[in-house]
Design an enzyme around this catalytic site. Structure first.
Site, PDB file in Angstrom:
ATOM      1  N   ARG A  63       0.828  -1.078  -0.021  1.00  0.00           N
ATOM      2  CA  ARG A  63      -0.105   0.043   0.023  1.00  0.00           C
ATOM      3  C   ARG A  63       0.834   1.146   0.018  1.00  0.00           C
ATOM      4  O   ARG A  63       1.624   1.203   0.669  1.00  0.00           O
ATOM      5  CB  ARG A  63      -1.107  -0.093   1.063  1.00  0.00           C
ATOM      6  CG  ARG A  63      -1.669   1.228   1.273  1.00  0.00           C
ATOM      7  CD  ARG A  63      -2.590   1.333   2.438  1.00  0.00           C
ATOM      8  NE  ARG A  63      -3.592   2.344   2.484  1.00  0.00           N
ATOM      9  CZ  ARG A  63      -3.554   3.356   3.587  1.00  0.00           C
ATOM     10  NH1 ARG A  63      -2.639   2.928   4.638  1.00  0.00           N
ATOM     11  NH2 ARG A  63      -3.915   4.650   3.359  1.00  0.00           N
ATOM     12  N   HIS A 115      -2.710  11.136   0.601  1.00  0.00           N
ATOM     13  CA  HIS A 115      -2.233  10.665   2.170  1.00  0.00           C
ATOM     14  C   HIS A 115      -1.406  12.134   2.543  1.00  0.00           C
ATOM     15  O   HIS A 115      -0.258  12.210   2.917  1.00  0.00           O
ATOM     16  CB  HIS A 115      -1.425   9.726   1.948  1.00  0.00           C
ATOM     17  CG  HIS A 115      -1.105   9.050   3.279  1.00  0.00           C
ATOM     18  ND1 HIS A 115      -1.064   7.824   3.602  1.00  0.00           N
ATOM     19  CD2 HIS A 115      -0.567   9.710   4.584  1.00  0.00           C
ATOM     20  CE1 HIS A 115      -0.889   7.684   4.802  1.00  0.00           C
ATOM     21  NE2 HIS A 115      -0.428   8.552   5.542  1.00  0.00           N
ATOM     22  N   GLU A 148      -7.424   8.863   5.898  1.00  0.00           N
ATOM     23  CA  GLU A 148      -7.446   9.319   7.392  1.00  0.00           C
ATOM     24  C   GLU A 148      -7.928  11.197   7.256  1.00  0.00           C
ATOM     25  O   GLU A 148      -7.200  11.849   7.535  1.00  0.00           O
ATOM     26  CB  GLU A 148      -6.394   9.144   8.277  1.00  0.00           C
ATOM     27  CG  GLU A 148      -5.951   7.952   8.490  1.00  0.00           C
ATOM     28  CD  GLU A 148      -4.732   8.013   9.427  1.00  0.00           C
ATOM     29  OE1 GLU A 148      -4.252   8.960   9.939  1.00  0.00           O
ATOM     30  OE2 GLU A 148      -4.294   6.871   9.576  1.00  0.00           O
ATOM     31  N   ASN A 153      -7.649   1.963   9.878  1.00  0.00           N
ATOM     32  CA  ASN A 153      -6.320   2.195  10.334  1.00  0.00           C
ATOM     33  C   ASN A 153      -6.597   2.374  11.762  1.00  0.00           C
ATOM     34  O   ASN A 153      -7.437   3.157  12.629  1.00  0.00           O
ATOM     35  CB  ASN A 153      -5.837   3.629  10.130  1.00  0.00           C
ATOM     36  CG  ASN A 153      -5.263   3.554   8.543  1.00  0.00           C
ATOM     37  OD1 ASN A 153      -5.374   2.490   7.895  1.00  0.00           O
ATOM     38  ND2 ASN A 153      -4.943   4.894   7.923  1.00  0.00           N
ATOM     39  N   TYR A 187      -4.543   2.155  16.075  1.00  0.00           N
ATOM     40  CA  TYR A 187      -3.245   2.153  16.467  1.00  0.00           C
ATOM     41  C   TYR A 187      -3.791   1.817  18.181  1.00  0.00           C
ATOM     42  O   TYR A 187      -3.080   1.218  18.856  1.00  0.00           O
ATOM     43  CB  TYR A 187      -2.586   3.347  16.297  1.00  0.00           C
ATOM     44  CG  TYR A 187      -2.049   3.452  15.167  1.00  0.00           C
ATOM     45  CD1 TYR A 187      -0.680   2.747  14.731  1.00  0.00           C
ATOM     46  CD2 TYR A 187      -2.969   3.825  13.992  1.00  0.00           C
ATOM     47  CE1 TYR A 187      -0.181   2.677  13.588  1.00  0.00           C
ATOM     48  CE2 TYR A 187      -2.321   3.775  12.664  1.00  0.00           C
ATOM     49  CZ  TYR A 187      -1.067   3.362  12.331  1.00  0.00           C
ATOM     50  OH  TYR A 187      -0.577   3.489  11.214  1.00  0.00           O
ATOM     51  N   GLU A 215      -3.749   0.034   8.310  1.00  0.00           N
ATOM     52  CA  GLU A 215      -2.615   0.429   8.888  1.00  0.00           C
ATOM     53  C   GLU A 215      -2.698  -0.226  10.261  1.00  0.00           C
ATOM     54  O   GLU A 215      -3.912  -0.124  10.905  1.00  0.00           O
ATOM     55  CB  GLU A 215      -2.306   1.644   9.091  1.00  0.00           C
ATOM     56  CG  GLU A 215      -1.857   2.467   7.873  1.00  0.00           C
ATOM     57  CD  GLU A 215      -1.789   4.226   7.845  1.00  0.00           C
ATOM     58  OE1 GLU A 215      -1.519   4.583   9.187  1.00  0.00           O
ATOM     59  OE2 GLU A 215      -1.879   4.617   6.916  1.00  0.00           O
TER      60      GLU A 215
HETATM   61  O1  IFM Z   1       2.452   7.569   9.876  1.00  0.00           O
HETATM   62  C1  IFM Z   1       1.076   7.612  10.331  1.00  0.00           C
HETATM   63  C2  IFM Z   1       0.273   7.302   8.850  1.00  0.00           C
HETATM   64  O2  IFM Z   1       0.848   8.524   7.787  1.00  0.00           O
HETATM   65  C3  IFM Z   1      -1.122   7.836   9.039  1.00  0.00           C
HETATM   66  N1  IFM Z   1      -1.648   6.935  10.009  1.00  0.00           N
HETATM   67  C4  IFM Z   1      -0.718   6.916  11.248  1.00  0.00           C
HETATM   68  C5  IFM Z   1       0.684   6.895  11.372  1.00  0.00           C
HETATM   69  C6  IFM Z   1       1.168   6.708  12.606  1.00  0.00           C
HETATM   70  O3  IFM Z   1       0.918   7.910  12.988  1.00  0.00           O
END
Ligand code: IFM
Length: 441
Positions: free
Chosen positions: A78, A122, A167, A293, A295, A345
């Site tokens: 990606r 992006h 995002e 995405n 985290y 992500e």
């Molecule tokens: O590095 C970023 C990415 O560009 C977009 N999503 C979160 C990642 C970590 O912060």
């Protein structure tokens, strides 16, 4: 839960990057200035006062990088395309040299049997469009549709999957409300307009992708951060609900045809003056996939004080909460029932210790991936059609306002020599990809 678990047949394993974070070559082959080039010039906008001029030098080393993906055994890559390379003036003339780079990259990937997953935006908006009010200007959405046509017309026969935006929450919120990201504006009103025009851009681009790449998948990548009240108080619960509305529901609900979340719109005081009659229909054009995405989670307090974070954290100060990826997937599927999902992500920054040969034995990152993948598998077992997983990120790279201080890579980049050295997590993740299962741990 058993330690060794298998994923469905044809589950796709990949890794992700983005143009500004890795390419470098910011003034080569006709590329124009992006909002991030300009933002990096502001003193202290970036923690280490760095920029993207060289980054990982991927623009020149893409062949070596594709070989790396291949040697790890990954099946998909990606990446994102830089608008300032393709249409340097933001609108109008197409710069074929800019497109040539992505053409070469896509062919290199296909020759290595790696499926190209492209993202059109992006965060690297041409600065010239920001000079005309950026995403606050409705015209930027139409310019994005024209840019999409230029890219998909050239690459659409070979790219497996197109994501319009990455995002949009981060673009609108950190770019226009908090000012932590380019273009560094601090206006809640502007961030509402930016959010709406980003979504409009997505909706306008969807039929363009369908027309010029009828065999590819088309969708969008959104970030989700489950939001919980820090205490049981009614105030904290309300604060958590509003943040959930702005961070998690603001984008997916209009795309799913539900319009903007009324509770959050009211709580945040958006007058919705940007919405024109057909906009919500355009935005809810059906998508083939939703990219997710994920985290961490977030805890909310109504009084604005920093909540206590009880869980272990990554180097970003983000709590490690693997269960959140399961909660996100099941919540989204139960609420909206999209056709398919990808984890586009997921990953962790840690303060890596490299040995004298630049090898990093990052068992903490392996644990992070392992524990999140277990939860992805759990979601699949609960009936969520998750088709693939992309580790963030293939490389250590330019982590936006943190510059090069935070390392998310599967592969270490030595920023002096630009040498790439796979970390233990890269080797582990490669085995996962090849065996289609998470090994015992
Ligand atoms: O590095 C970023 C990415 O560009 C977009 N999503 C979160 C990642 C970590 O912060």
């Amino acid at each position: 839960m058993p330690d060794s678990i298998s994923f469905p047949r044809n589950f796709l394993w990949g890794s992700a990057t983005s143009s500004f974070q890795i390419e470098g070559a910011t003034d080569e082959d006709g590329r124009s200035e992006s909002i991030w080039d300009r933002f990096c010039k502001q003193q202290d906008a970036i923690a280490d006062n760095s920029n993207g001029n060289v980054a990982c030098d991927h623009y020149h080393r893409y062949k070596e990088d594709v070989q790396l993906l291949s040697s790890l055994g990954l099946q998909a890559y990606r990446f994102s395309i830089a608008w300032p390379r393709v249409i340097p003036a933001g609108t109008g003339a197409i710069n074929q040299k800019g497109l040539d780079f992505y053409d070469r990259l896509v062919d290199e990937l296909l020759n290595a049997n790696i499926s190209p997953y492209a993202t059109l935006y992006h965060w690297d908006l041409p600065q010239i469009l920001e000079d005309k009010n950026g995403w606050v200007n409705r015209d930027t959405a139409y310019a994005f549709a024209d840019y999409t046509k230029a890219v998909v017309d050239r690459l659409g026969d070979r790219v497996a999957s197109w994501a319009t935006l990455n995002e949009p929450f981060v673009s609108a919120s950190l770019g226009y409300k908090t000012g932590e990201h380019a273009p560094g504006r601090k206006s809640p009103t502007d961030s509402f307009a930016a959010a709406h025009h980003l979504l409009l851009a997505h909706g306008l681009a969807m039929p363009v992708i369908r027309e010029f790449a009828p065999k590819s998948d088309a969708g969008i990548v959104l970030n989700f951060t489950p939001c919980y009240p820090a205490t049981d108080s009614a105030e904290d619960k309300k604060a958590a609900n509003t943040t959930d509305g702005w961070d998690n529901r603001w984008y997916v609900e209009p795309i799913a045809g539900l319009g903007y979340p009324a509770d959050a719109v009211e709580a945040l005081g958006w007058d919705q003056k940007e919405i024109q009659p057909d906009d919500l229909n355009i935005i809810s054009t059906p998508i083939d996939f939703l990219g997710i995405n994920y985290y961490t989670r977030q805890l909310q307090r109504a009084d604005g004080k920093e909540p206590v974070k009880p869980l272990p954290q990554t180097d970003m100060g983000w709590e490690i909460y693997p269960q959140g990826i399961y909660e996100t997937l099941t919540r989204l599927h139960n609420s909206h029932g999209f056709k398919k999902y990808f984890i586009t992500e997921n990953g962790a920054a840690f303060a890596d210790n490299a040995d004298e040969s630049d090898f990093v034995d990052d068992q903490n990152r392996v644990d992070y991936f392992h524990d999140h993948l277990q939860q992805v598998h759990r979601a699949i077992q609960s009936g969520v059609p998750v088709n693939g997983y992309f580790a963030w990120s293939l490389f250590d790279n330019f982590e936006w306002a943190f510059g090069y201080e935070k390392r998310f890579g599967l592969v270490r980049v030595n920023y002096e020599t630009l040498e790439r050295v796979p970390k233990a997590s890269a080797l582990w993740f490669g085995e996962v990809a090849k065996s289609n299962q998470i090994p015992e741990r």
